[in-house]
Motif scaffolding. Structure first.
Motif, mmCIF file in Angstrom:
data_model
loop_
_atom_site.group_PDB
_atom_site.id
_atom_site.type_symbol
_atom_site.label_atom_id
_atom_site.label_comp_id
_atom_site.label_asym_id
_atom_site.label_seq_id
_atom_site.Cartn_x
_atom_site.Cartn_y
_atom_site.Cartn_z
ATOM 1 N N ALA A 82 -29.014 -33.865 31.938
ATOM 2 C CA ALA A 82 -29.127 -35.214 32.502
ATOM 3 C C ALA A 82 -27.750 -35.860 32.631
ATOM 4 O O ALA A 82 -27.417 -36.433 33.672
ATOM 5 C CB ALA A 82 -30.044 -36.068 31.638
ATOM 6 N N SER A 83 -26.946 -35.738 31.597
ATOM 7 C CA SER A 83 -25.603 -36.340 31.621
ATOM 8 C C SER A 83 -24.723 -35.709 32.693
ATOM 9 O O SER A 83 -23.932 -36.387 33.352
ATOM 10 C CB SER A 83 -24.929 -36.187 30.256
ATOM 11 N N TRP A 84 -24.859 -34.406 32.861
ATOM 12 C CA TRP A 84 -24.028 -33.700 33.855
ATOM 13 C C TRP A 84 -24.726 -33.558 35.206
ATOM 14 O O TRP A 84 -24.183 -32.929 36.117
ATOM 15 C CB TRP A 84 -23.645 -32.319 33.312
ATOM 16 N N GLN A 85 -25.909 -34.101 35.329
ATOM 17 C CA GLN A 85 -26.683 -34.061 36.577
ATOM 18 C C GLN A 85 -26.852 -32.625 37.092
ATOM 19 O O GLN A 85 -26.606 -32.319 38.267
ATOM 20 C CB GLN A 85 -26.018 -34.936 37.650
ATOM 21 N N LEU A 86 -27.283 -31.767 36.196
ATOM 22 C CA LEU A 86 -27.556 -30.373 36.538
ATOM 23 C C LEU A 86 -29.041 -30.220 36.855
ATOM 24 O O LEU A 86 -29.866 -31.005 36.402
ATOM 25 C CB LEU A 86 -27.160 -29.459 35.371
ATOM 26 N N ASP A 87 -29.387 -29.192 37.635
ATOM 27 C CA ASP A 87 -30.795 -29.012 38.024
ATOM 28 C C ASP A 87 -31.298 -27.624 37.642
ATOM 29 O O ASP A 87 -30.582 -26.826 37.030
ATOM 30 C CB ASP A 87 -30.974 -29.263 39.532
ATOM 31 N N ASP A 88 -32.539 -27.345 38.021
ATOM 32 C CA ASP A 88 -33.181 -26.083 37.632
ATOM 33 C C ASP A 88 -32.459 -24.867 38.220
ATOM 34 O O ASP A 88 -32.404 -23.809 37.590
ATOM 35 C CB ASP A 88 -34.640 -26.068 38.086
ATOM 36 N N GLU A 89 -31.915 -25.013 39.429
ATOM 37 C CA GLU A 89 -31.175 -23.908 40.046
ATOM 38 C C GLU A 89 -29.918 -23.602 39.244
ATOM 39 O O GLU A 89 -29.550 -22.437 39.061
ATOM 40 C CB GLU A 89 -30.820 -24.266 41.489
ATOM 41 N N ASP A 90 -29.255 -24.635 38.733
ATOM 42 C CA ASP A 90 -28.077 -24.431 37.881
ATOM 43 C C ASP A 90 -28.464 -23.676 36.606
ATOM 44 O O ASP A 90 -27.740 -22.783 36.152
ATOM 45 C CB ASP A 90 -27.438 -25.780 37.506
ATOM 46 N N ALA A 91 -29.605 -24.038 36.044
ATOM 47 C CA ALA A 91 -30.082 -23.355 34.833
ATOM 48 C C ALA A 91 -30.345 -21.884 35.118
ATOM 49 O O ALA A 91 -30.013 -21.004 34.309
ATOM 50 C CB ALA A 91 -31.353 -24.030 34.320
ATOM 51 N N LEU A 92 -30.929 -21.616 36.280
ATOM 52 C CA LEU A 92 -31.238 -20.240 36.662
ATOM 53 C C LEU A 92 -29.961 -19.402 36.755
ATOM 54 O O LEU A 92 -29.871 -18.287 36.221
ATOM 55 C CB LEU A 92 -31.981 -20.250 37.995
ATOM 56 N N LEU A 93 -28.951 -19.949 37.413
ATOM 57 C CA LEU A 93 -27.698 -19.208 37.596
ATOM 58 C C LEU A 93 -26.953 -19.031 36.276
ATOM 59 O O LEU A 93 -26.342 -17.991 36.035
ATOM 60 C CB LEU A 93 -26.824 -19.919 38.632
ATOM 61 N N LEU A 94 -27.001 -20.054 35.414
ATOM 62 C CA LEU A 94 -26.393 -19.928 34.087
ATOM 63 C C LEU A 94 -27.096 -18.824 33.304
ATOM 64 O O LEU A 94 -26.445 -17.988 32.651
ATOM 65 C CB LEU A 94 -26.490 -21.255 33.339
ATOM 66 N N GLY A 95 -28.419 -18.782 33.386
ATOM 67 C CA GLY A 95 -29.180 -17.731 32.704
ATOM 68 C C GLY A 95 -28.845 -16.352 33.235
ATOM 69 O O GLY A 95 -28.726 -15.386 32.466
ATOM 70 N N PHE A 96 -28.678 -16.245 34.558
ATOM 71 C CA PHE A 96 -28.306 -14.952 35.140
ATOM 72 C C PHE A 96 -26.931 -14.512 34.644
ATOM 73 O O PHE A 96 -26.721 -13.337 34.313
ATOM 74 C CB PHE A 96 -28.285 -15.053 36.667
ATOM 75 N N ALA A 97 -25.978 -15.452 34.603
ATOM 76 C CA ALA A 97 -24.622 -15.120 34.135
ATOM 77 C C ALA A 97 -24.660 -14.636 32.685
ATOM 78 O O ALA A 97 -23.967 -13.675 32.315
ATOM 79 C CB ALA A 97 -23.704 -16.336 34.276
ATOM 80 N N ALA A 98 -25.480 -15.292 31.863
ATOM 81 C CA ALA A 98 -25.608 -14.878 30.455
ATOM 82 C C ALA A 98 -26.246 -13.500 30.343
ATOM 83 O O ALA A 98 -25.923 -12.728 29.434
ATOM 84 C CB ALA A 98 -26.443 -15.908 29.692
ATOM 85 N N THR A 99 -27.117 -13.173 31.277
ATOM 86 C CA THR A 99 -27.803 -11.875 31.249
ATOM 87 C C THR A 99 -26.836 -10.728 31.504
ATOM 88 O O THR A 99 -26.976 -9.644 30.930
ATOM 89 C CB THR A 99 -28.931 -11.848 32.303
ATOM 90 N N VAL A 100 -25.840 -10.939 32.368
ATOM 91 C CA VAL A 100 -24.981 -9.823 32.809
ATOM 92 C C VAL A 100 -23.507 -10.000 32.448
ATOM 93 O O VAL A 100 -22.663 -9.283 32.972
ATOM 94 C CB VAL A 100 -25.126 -9.605 34.337
ATOM 95 N N PHE A 101 -23.188 -10.930 31.537
ATOM 96 C CA PHE A 101 -21.769 -11.190 31.259
ATOM 97 C C PHE A 101 -21.058 -9.968 30.686
ATOM 98 O O PHE A 101 -19.840 -9.832 30.804
ATOM 99 C CB PHE A 101 -21.615 -12.408 30.332
ATOM 100 N N GLU A 102 -21.805 -9.044 30.084
ATOM 101 C CA GLU A 102 -21.186 -7.840 29.510
ATOM 102 C C GLU A 102 -21.368 -6.611 30.388
ATOM 103 O O GLU A 102 -21.176 -5.490 29.926
ATOM 104 C CB GLU A 102 -21.758 -7.570 28.116
ATOM 105 N N ILE A 103 -21.698 -6.797 31.642
ATOM 106 C CA ILE A 103 -21.936 -5.659 32.526
ATOM 107 C C ILE A 103 -20.702 -4.768 32.642
ATOM 108 O O ILE A 103 -20.791 -3.565 32.843
ATOM 109 C CB ILE A 103 -22.399 -6.157 33.921
ATOM 110 N N GLY A 104 -19.518 -5.345 32.457
ATOM 111 C CA GLY A 104 -18.259 -4.601 32.573
ATOM 112 C C GLY A 104 -17.983 -3.661 31.421
ATOM 113 O O GLY A 104 -17.067 -2.839 31.498
#
Length: 491
Positions: free
Chosen positions: A325-347
């Motif tokens: 709410a403070s940063w005015q983020l939405d559900d799509e932002d949450a989705l992309l953050l979750g995806f990044a967390a899922t594959v951050f160690e792909i390298g």
């Protein structure tokens, strides 16, 4: 532009508008889009904006293809479009364009076997092989009826030599995919969009065919066109005025495809990219997001540590919920953050040293169905800077995302990775977070943090790294520890 509604799971088209823009015509040899072409595109967006006024942003998807993914000054176009068109414009990769086209055909007309789909656009031609709704082979080749019209049939001139050169160049462009496509095989070939429809209409009007297209029809049409010296002279049933300058180039590309892929017969279907996008929007409304499948595919292919990925994802999204709410983020932002967390160690698949660089490289260059170019760039950016220094000058320009949003998502991912460094499920205590402009306030249990000497040192280092990009990370428990340490060691 297509306006549709979902009725019992099916797409019902309500309204279509089509404007001739031909952006690819304004792309020069240096891949710079001309001011005239930019203005043509902006003018159409102004018109469409009026029609779309009543629509909520989540109900509209705007897709840009070949020209804006190739133009070096595409960011200029997107910035100017943003001032007059209230909906985000997604630039998609050639692979993604081919996937959308295939999905449009697959949903439009059922076929029990394997089919090859061909779509000749202004700057690129897409090829897809699939079975039912599942694409198996996707490719986008840099050859289109507008670009080939400029390079091979300039000023509308027609000659056998011009046809020969256009066909040869198209065959060269197809050479890299011929082996894989032919080995995959198909039982039906489908053509979509305006160029193939025009060719179908012409050979039908001449009585050469009852609707299907075969190589002899195409060669006969080429020979017929060679009676003329100029495209503007063409007066053929089924050929509209705006297609005259595109016919010879589109025909050359189709002849090359028939010859290289050994196509026997092609039928036209009136569904393509737009319908594919509509069906995917419908799927997302029903929470069937192909991007979830794409992420799971990466997890499996690169053998990612799923337990650690889940820990980081859970922590990142826990923090997200408290600050959105403070940063005015939405559900799509949450989705992309979750995806990044899922594959951050792909390298790690490459090397543990510099894992963030390897991970970013994979995500930047992989084929990620369901992701547009900016979403793919954002994933790569978040993963690239999930640890160590953040190089602000290496954060790409985004049209769809404001830089403060990118930084905020990056901070949440970095904190989630840092807090889960011990890779244990029972390690992190309850987290309480508050956010302000370029600021995150994180409350951690003082007695817990006092036992984590390495983590405390890492959090202090994180404060310094974030300070360099003008972001303030406040952790009161850490400040108390530092003060205590200074008191104990004071002589």
């Amino acid at each position: 532009m297509v306006i549709a509604r979902v009725v019992k799971g099916d797409i019902q088209l309500l309204h279509r508008e089509k404007q001739k823009v031909q952006l690819a015509e304004g792309l020069n040899d240096e891949l710079v889009l001309s001011e005239e072409a930019i203005e043509r595109g902006l003018q159409v967006l102004r018109q469409f904006a009026d029609t779309l006024q009543p629509f909520a942003p989540q109900s509209v998807r705007v897709i840009a293809t070949y020209t804006l993914r190739r133009a070096k000054n595409s960011a200029t176009f997107l910035r100017r479009a943003k001032t007059l068109f209230p909906f985000p414009i997604e630039v998609i990769s050639g692979q993604e364009e081919a996937r959308f086209i295939y999905q449009g055909v697959a949903h439009f007309e059922h076929f029990s076997g394997r089919r090859l789909v061909i779509d000749i656009g202004g700057g690129s031609t897409e090829f897809a092989i699939g079975e039912a709704a599942q694409p198996l082979r996707l490719s986008s080749r840099n050859m289109g009826c507008v670009s080939y019209g400029k390079s091979h049939f300039s000023q509308g001139k027609i000659s056998s030599r011009r046809f020969y050169r256009a066909i040869i160049q198209a065959e060269q462009e197809l050479e890299p995919i011929v082996s894989s496509f032919r080995s995959t095989g198909w039982q039906q070939v489908v053509g979509t969009s305006g160029t193939i429809k025009t060719i179908r209409d012409i050979i039908t009007s001449f009585g050469w065919s009852n609707g299907s297209i075969e190589l002899p029809h195409l060669l006969k049409l080429r020979d017929y066109l060679l009676q003329y010296e100029q495209c503007q002279q063409l007066d053929i049933p089924g050929l509209s005025e705006d297609r005259k300058l595109l016919l010879c180039s589109g025909l050359s590309i189709l002849i090359a495809a028939f010859q290289m892929l050994h196509i026997e017969q092609l039928i036209y279907i009136d569904a393509a990219l737009r319908e594919g996008v509509l069906y995917e929007m419908s799927d997302r409304m029903q929470h069937l997001d192909i991007r979830e499948q794409t992420m799971q595919s990466l997890v499996t292919r690169y053998d990612i540590d799923q337990a650690q990925a889940q820990r980081v994802r859970t922590t990142a999204l826990t923090l997200f919920e408290q600050v959105k709410a403070s940063w005015q983020l939405d559900d799509e932002d949450a989705l992309l953050l979750g995806f990044a967390a899922t594959v951050f160690e792909i390298g790690l698949h490459i090397n543990s040293s510099g894992v963030q660089k390897h991970s970013a490289y994979i995500l930047q260059n992989a084929n990620l169905p369901g992701f547009n170019q900016e979403q793919q760039n954002l994933l790569a950016c978040l993963v690239r800077f999930h640890r160590r220094k953040i190089r602000a000058d290496e954060i790409p320009y985004f049209s769809l995302y404001e830089i403060p949003v990118v930084i905020n998502l990056l901070v949440l991912l970095r904190m989630a990775v840092l807090l889960n460094q011990k890779r244990r499920d029972d390690f992190i205590p309850p987290l309480v977070a508050q956010a302000g402009v370029q600021q995150l306030h994180l409350q951690l249990a003082p007695e817990w943090l006092a036992q984590q000497t390495v983590l405390s040192a890492d959090l202090q280092q994180e404060q310094k790294l974030l300070k360099k990009i003008a972001f303030k990370l406040e952790i009161p428990a850490l400040q108390d520890l530092m003060s205590l340490g200074e008191t104990v060691h004071t002589p």
